[in-house]
Enzyme design. Structure first.
Site, PDB file in Angstrom:
ATOM      1  NE  ARG A 158      22.466  51.065  -4.124  1.00  0.00           N
ATOM      2  CZ  ARG A 158      23.312  50.105  -4.503  1.00  0.00           C
ATOM      3  NH1 ARG A 158      24.505  50.406  -5.006  1.00  0.00           N
ATOM      4  NH2 ARG A 158      22.952  48.837  -4.407  1.00  0.00           N
TER       5      ARG A 158
ATOM      6  NE  ARG B  15       5.491  52.458  16.802  1.00  0.00           N
ATOM      7  CZ  ARG B  15       5.247  52.156  15.520  1.00  0.00           C
ATOM      8  NH1 ARG B  15       5.019  50.905  15.166  1.00  0.00           N
ATOM      9  NH2 ARG B  15       5.218  53.106  14.613  1.00  0.00           N
TER      10      ARG B  15
ATOM     11  CD  GLU C 205      11.831  48.364  -4.054  1.00  0.00           C
ATOM     12  OE1 GLU C 205      10.612  48.157  -3.843  1.00  0.00           O
ATOM     13  OE2 GLU C 205      12.471  49.257  -3.486  1.00  0.00           O
TER      14      GLU C 205
ATOM     15  CE1 TYR D 243      14.718  57.374   1.656  1.00  0.00           C
ATOM     16  CE2 TYR D 243      16.537  56.736   3.085  1.00  0.00           C
ATOM     17  CZ  TYR D 243      15.363  56.432   2.443  1.00  0.00           C
ATOM     18  OH  TYR D 243      14.825  55.175   2.591  1.00  0.00           O
TER      19      TYR D 243
ATOM     20  NE  ARG E  31      10.859  48.434  -0.922  1.00  0.00           N
ATOM     21  CZ  ARG E  31      10.770  49.656  -0.408  1.00  0.00           C
ATOM     22  NH1 ARG E  31      10.414  49.822   0.854  1.00  0.00           N
ATOM     23  NH2 ARG E  31      11.034  50.727  -1.126  1.00  0.00           N
TER      24      ARG E  31
ATOM     25  NE  ARG F 147      13.605  56.324   5.464  1.00  0.00           N
ATOM     26  CZ  ARG F 147      12.834  57.137   4.770  1.00  0.00           C
ATOM     27  NH1 ARG F 147      13.125  58.418   4.735  1.00  0.00           N
ATOM     28  NH2 ARG F 147      11.790  56.692   4.112  1.00  0.00           N
TER      29      ARG F 147
ATOM     30  CG  ASP G 122       9.737  60.003   3.769  1.00  0.00           C
ATOM     31  OD1 ASP G 122      10.344  59.233   3.001  1.00  0.00           O
ATOM     32  OD2 ASP G 122       9.663  59.825   4.996  1.00  0.00           O
TER      33      ASP G 122
END
Ligand code: UDP
Length: 333
Positions: A198, A126, A249, A297, A228, A122, A299
């Site tokens: 989860r 770069r 979180e 999973y 996070r 995911r 999006d």
């Protein structure tokens, strides 16, 4: 505007999905730029040229950074299958341990060697200074929030909304067809056992002024219990707020009365999933659609794309006179 189910940034390459979401609310331009804390230092994420130079204390050019990471990577891994192998193959041990190992254990509750490579895929790596978390053509944030968008979608004469109403099979009476978006195993009354999820707990932080100065900071070390912190006002940078609300979180195994967030999809879940899919294939008059009902999973954009495709197929079935009785789509493949 608070993201009560954790940070949701809308991003897609799909023109139809982008047009669809824009029909129901104004999307403001937004670029997700995430920071990561590892061993007491702040870095840029996803791993980009800045991260590599920050982390190794270098001033590498794109070409030099590429060659350098190759020297760190384990090139003997030809086709990575696990999360850990994927990380070792493409970024090497040092970056893996700094950014992925601890975070992933906290997020998924298992070592990355037990997770599929797809989870890490995911995230891009770069070799330039582009720190956009996503590579999609369209990215944005709803000006008035997702709640308003969902309300606008549901504002249709053919739709009646009943809240706080648990589905029970008696409701099927008189219905031509059911589109089930609840958990796959729940449809079958958990008759084969429970698929693993989860769940998340959020601890609310409030302050005057700024708390962390950006929308999302990931905490990659295993000894920090949360994954996070999201500072919500930064998700709507077109608004001005003197005070701030942030969420810490925490991820944990989903219990029976918790909200399922992430399908775990470990080997034992996949075996059970196969069995539920078999049962789903035998069902008539029900379409399983969405993240929970297909246990993937997904999006937001992929979820919408598949829902639109299911709606197309339903419409075609009706127009062909086949009736919905004969209509069955199984996006679980
Ligand atoms: N991940 C990580 N460290 C990070 C960010 C992500 O190890 O700082 C891993 C982690 O396993 C996570 C996965 O990459 O579950 C996918 O990250 P993404 O940001 O897409 O997760 P989401 O926002 O969907 O929770």
């Amino acid at each position: 505007m608070v993201h009560v189910y954790g940070p949701h940034i809308f991003h897609t390459d799909n023109e139809r999905v982008w047009q669809y979401i824009n029909r129901y609310g104004e999307m403001m331009s937004y670029v997700n730029r995430v920071k990561a804390v590892s061993k007491g230092r702040v870095y840029s994420l996803p791993i980009n040229l800045h991260t590599i130079n920050q982390f190794f204390g270098k001033t590498l050019s794109p070409g030099e950074a590429r060659a350098f990471l190759e020297s760190q990577a384990d090139l003997s891994i030809e086709s990575p299958e696990t999360f850990e192998e994927q990380a070792m193959r493409f970024v090497g041990r040092a970056l893996y341990e700094a950014f992925f190992e601890g975070y992933t254990r906290k997020q998924w509750g298992v070592p990355p060697s037990e997770l599929p490579a797809s989870i890490l895929k995911r995230l891009p790596v770069r070799f330039n200074y582009d720190d956009n978390y996503f590579s999609h053509r369209y990215q944005g944030m709803p000006r008035d929030g997702y709640t308003r968008i969902v309300e606008a979608i549901l504002d249709h004469p053919g739709i009646e909304v009943r809240l706080k109403t648990r589905y029970d099979s008696a409701m099927r009476q008189g219905a031509d067809h059911v589109f089930w978006t609840g958990p796959l195993d729940a449809w079958f009354g958990f008759n084969l056992g429970r698929l693993g999820y989860r769940t998340l707990d959020f601890e609310t932080l409030r302050c005057d002024g700024d708390l962390q100065g950006t929308a999302v900071i990931n905490y990659c070390d295993a000894d920090v219990p949360y994954t996070r912190i999201s500072e919500h006002k930064y998700f709507s940078p077109w608004e001005l707020h003197e005070k701030s609300i942030a969420y810490r979180e925490y991820s944990r195994l989903c219990g029976e009365n918790d909200i399922p967030y992430y399908p775990i999809r470990l080997v034992k879940d996949k075996v059970l999933l196969e069995q539920y899919i078999e049962q789903a294939r035998r069902e008539r008059g029900v379409t399983f659609v969405g993240r929970l009902a297909t246990y993937r999973y997904l999006d937001m954009d992929v979820t919408i794309k598949e829902a639109l495709e299911v709606a197309d197929a339903a419409k075609a079935a009706l127009q062909n006179g086949g009736g919905l009785e004969a209509f069955y789509v199984n996006p679980m493949g």
